[in-house]
Design a protein around this motif. Sequence first.
Motif, PDB file in Angstrom:
ATOM      1  N   GLY A  64       2.378  -1.176 -11.136  1.00 52.94           N
ATOM      2  CA  GLY A  64       3.112  -0.616 -10.007  1.00 52.94           C
ATOM      3  C   GLY A  64       4.332   0.190 -10.389  1.00 52.94           C
ATOM      4  O   GLY A  64       5.144   0.545  -9.526  1.00 52.94           O
ATOM      5  N   LYS A  65       4.474   0.510 -11.678  1.00 50.40           N
ATOM      6  CA  LYS A  65       5.619   1.292 -12.151  1.00 50.40           C
ATOM      7  C   LYS A  65       5.120   2.544 -12.865  1.00 50.40           C
ATOM      8  O   LYS A  65       4.032   2.551 -13.438  1.00 50.40           O
ATOM      9  CB  LYS A  65       6.474   0.463 -13.111  1.00 50.40           C
ATOM     10  CG  LYS A  65       6.989  -0.839 -12.504  1.00 50.40           C
ATOM     11  CD  LYS A  65       7.690  -1.680 -13.551  1.00 50.40           C
ATOM     12  CE  LYS A  65       8.140  -3.024 -12.972  1.00 50.40           C
ATOM     13  NZ  LYS A  65       8.783  -3.881 -13.991  1.00 50.40           N
ATOM     14  N   VAL A  66       5.957   3.589 -12.834  1.00 49.75           N
ATOM     15  CA  VAL A  66       5.635   4.830 -13.537  1.00 49.75           C
ATOM     16  C   VAL A  66       6.337   4.814 -14.893  1.00 49.75           C
ATOM     17  O   VAL A  66       7.550   4.600 -14.971  1.00 49.75           O
ATOM     18  CB  VAL A  66       6.077   6.061 -12.728  1.00 49.75           C
ATOM     19  CG1 VAL A  66       5.763   7.340 -13.513  1.00 49.75           C
ATOM     20  CG2 VAL A  66       5.373   6.093 -11.375  1.00 49.75           C
ATOM     21  N   TYR A  67       5.558   5.037 -15.953  1.00 50.28           N
ATOM     22  CA  TYR A  67       6.098   5.064 -17.313  1.00 50.28           C
ATOM     23  C   TYR A  67       6.079   6.502 -17.833  1.00 50.28           C
ATOM     24  O   TYR A  67       5.020   7.128 -17.910  1.00 50.28           O
ATOM     25  CB  TYR A  67       5.258   4.191 -18.241  1.00 50.28           C
ATOM     26  CG  TYR A  67       5.501   2.703 -18.096  1.00 50.28           C
ATOM     27  CD1 TYR A  67       6.153   1.993 -19.100  1.00 50.28           C
ATOM     28  CD2 TYR A  67       5.088   2.013 -16.957  1.00 50.28           C
ATOM     29  CE1 TYR A  67       6.375   0.622 -18.983  1.00 50.28           C
ATOM     30  CE2 TYR A  67       5.305   0.660 -16.826  1.00 50.28           C
ATOM     31  CZ  TYR A  67       5.954  -0.042 -17.842  1.00 50.28           C
ATOM     32  OH  TYR A  67       6.170  -1.381 -17.717  1.00 50.28           O
ATOM     33  N   VAL A  68       7.253   7.008 -18.172  1.00 48.96           N
ATOM     34  CA  VAL A  68       7.361   8.309 -18.841  1.00 48.96           C
ATOM     35  C   VAL A  68       7.761   8.011 -20.285  1.00 48.96           C
ATOM     36  O   VAL A  68       8.866   7.518 -20.550  1.00 48.96           O
ATOM     37  CB  VAL A  68       8.400   9.219 -18.175  1.00 48.96           C
ATOM     38  CG1 VAL A  68       8.497  10.543 -18.934  1.00 48.96           C
ATOM     39  CG2 VAL A  68       8.039   9.453 -16.715  1.00 48.96           C
ATOM     40  N   ALA A  82       3.211   5.777  -2.931  1.00 48.14           N
ATOM     41  CA  ALA A  82       4.419   6.482  -3.379  1.00 48.14           C
ATOM     42  C   ALA A  82       4.475   6.545  -4.901  1.00 48.14           C
ATOM     43  O   ALA A  82       4.872   7.573  -5.479  1.00 48.14           O
ATOM     44  CB  ALA A  82       5.655   5.778  -2.837  1.00 48.14           C
ATOM     45  N   THR A  83       4.067   5.461  -5.561  1.00 47.73           N
ATOM     46  CA  THR A  83       4.067   5.436  -7.024  1.00 47.73           C
ATOM     47  C   THR A  83       3.091   6.457  -7.594  1.00 47.73           C
ATOM     48  O   THR A  83       3.413   7.197  -8.538  1.00 47.73           O
ATOM     49  CB  THR A  83       3.710   4.026  -7.529  1.00 47.73           C
ATOM     50  OG1 THR A  83       4.700   3.091  -7.075  1.00 47.73           O
ATOM     51  CG2 THR A  83       3.656   3.983  -9.051  1.00 47.73           C
ATOM     52  N   ASN A  84       1.896   6.516  -7.038  1.00 47.75           N
ATOM     53  CA  ASN A  84       0.901   7.488  -7.507  1.00 47.75           C
ATOM     54  C   ASN A  84       1.355   8.922  -7.241  1.00 47.75           C
ATOM     55  O   ASN A  84       1.134   9.819  -8.073  1.00 47.75           O
ATOM     56  CB  ASN A  84      -0.447   7.225  -6.827  1.00 47.75           C
ATOM     57  CG  ASN A  84      -1.094   5.948  -7.318  1.00 47.75           C
ATOM     58  OD1 ASN A  84      -0.908   5.548  -8.467  1.00 47.75           O
ATOM     59  ND2 ASN A  84      -1.861   5.289  -6.459  1.00 47.75           N
ATOM     60  N   LYS A 129       0.838  -1.202   0.000  1.00 47.97           N
ATOM     61  CA  LYS A 129       0.000   0.000   0.000  1.00 47.97           C
ATOM     62  C   LYS A 129       0.875   1.255   0.000  1.00 47.97           C
ATOM     63  O   LYS A 129       0.598   2.225  -0.731  1.00 47.97           O
ATOM     64  CB  LYS A 129      -0.911   0.008   1.218  1.00 47.97           C
ATOM     65  CG  LYS A 129      -1.863   1.195   1.264  1.00 47.97           C
ATOM     66  CD  LYS A 129      -2.777   1.133   2.477  1.00 47.97           C
ATOM     67  CE  LYS A 129      -3.715   2.336   2.500  1.00 47.97           C
ATOM     68  NZ  LYS A 129      -4.604   2.301   3.691  1.00 47.97           N
ATOM     69  N   SER A 130       1.939   1.220   0.805  1.00 47.41           N
ATOM     70  CA  SER A 130       2.854   2.361   0.860  1.00 47.41           C
ATOM     71  C   SER A 130       3.521   2.587  -0.495  1.00 47.41           C
ATOM     72  O   SER A 130       3.646   3.729  -0.959  1.00 47.41           O
ATOM     73  CB  SER A 130       3.921   2.118   1.936  1.00 47.41           C
ATOM     74  OG  SER A 130       4.888   3.138   1.935  1.00 47.41           O
ATOM     75  N   ARG A 131       3.923   1.467  -1.149  1.00 41.45           N
ATOM     76  CA  ARG A 131       4.554   1.580  -2.466  1.00 41.45           C
ATOM     77  C   ARG A 131       3.570   2.129  -3.496  1.00 41.45           C
ATOM     78  O   ARG A 131       3.929   2.941  -4.365  1.00 41.45           O
ATOM     79  CB  ARG A 131       5.074   0.213  -2.918  1.00 41.45           C
ATOM     80  CG  ARG A 131       6.242  -0.307  -2.103  1.00 41.45           C
ATOM     81  CD  ARG A 131       7.415   0.613  -2.207  1.00 41.45           C
ATOM     82  NE  ARG A 131       8.571   0.107  -1.466  1.00 41.45           N
ATOM     83  CZ  ARG A 131       9.678   0.776  -1.275  1.00 41.45           C
ATOM     84  NH1 ARG A 131       9.785   2.008  -1.733  1.00 41.45           N
ATOM     85  NH2 ARG A 131      10.691   0.269  -0.596  1.00 41.45           N
TER      86      ARG A 131
END
Length: 282
Positions: free
Chosen positions: A150-154, A123-125, A118-120
């Motif tokens: 669960g990963k950020v894509y740029v 943090a991801t959002n 949940k913490s991750r």
Amino acid sequence: MIKNTIVPSLFVASVIGLSSCVALSKKDYKKLIGERDSLQNALVNCFTHGDSLMAVANKLKGDTSNLGDQLRLSQEQNDQLFKDYSTLRNNSSGEIKKLSSDLAAREKNLREVEAILKSREEATNALREKLSKALLGFQESGLTVSVKDGKVYVSLTDKLLFDTGSIVIDSKGKEALDELAKVLKTQTDINILVEGHTDNARVRNLGQIKDNWDLSVLRATSVVRYLTEVQKLEPIKLEAAGKGEYMPITSESTPEAKSKNRRIEIIISPKLDELYNLLQKN
């Protein structure tokens, strides 16, 4: 048999004694003889019935003895069953306590894992929001920020970073990477993967660049070098990879579709060391 002749003998003796004193008529004599015979038959019947009762009594004694043996055997079996039950109950009690303890530990670990995840996720959002705001001015040039698995894509289109067929980052591309780096420097527990992607058009007259594999890898490496050498991100956090033409966003062959496929994707994922160490304990 002697017992069968006792009463008739006594009866005869009584008759003789009486006959010596009193003269019996023939009728009275016959009556006495009849009574004697009746008594004799009754006595025989009594003895026969007595033998039958004795046989029944002997049988009952035998049955009673057998029942006693069966009762003692049942009692021994019952005692053994009680001992076995007591042993099983004691063992089961210990196993139940151990299982309860293991279950409580697993539930505790599960709660810890859920808390970390949940913490991750939070943090991801939050990172996605920061990057979206920081790179807002480049979205018209084809830059997008999203969260997946669960990963950020740029994702940056090639026209935002490079001239056609070039692996040298242009000025507008450097501006976008500068803003990106400002946010990434505030993140301590992340890994960064830079992936280069091309369309399926063959590379022509690009000197040292032989094909789309080369082009995708060299462009990814250029971005990693800029982030580490110019923006001073820790090299250990970054990785470069080339995917060539083999992970397209769309299979359409229009110029717009091909432009989408020519891109650099910067994939930011949280380090999961804490979660991995927790799972290793179980």
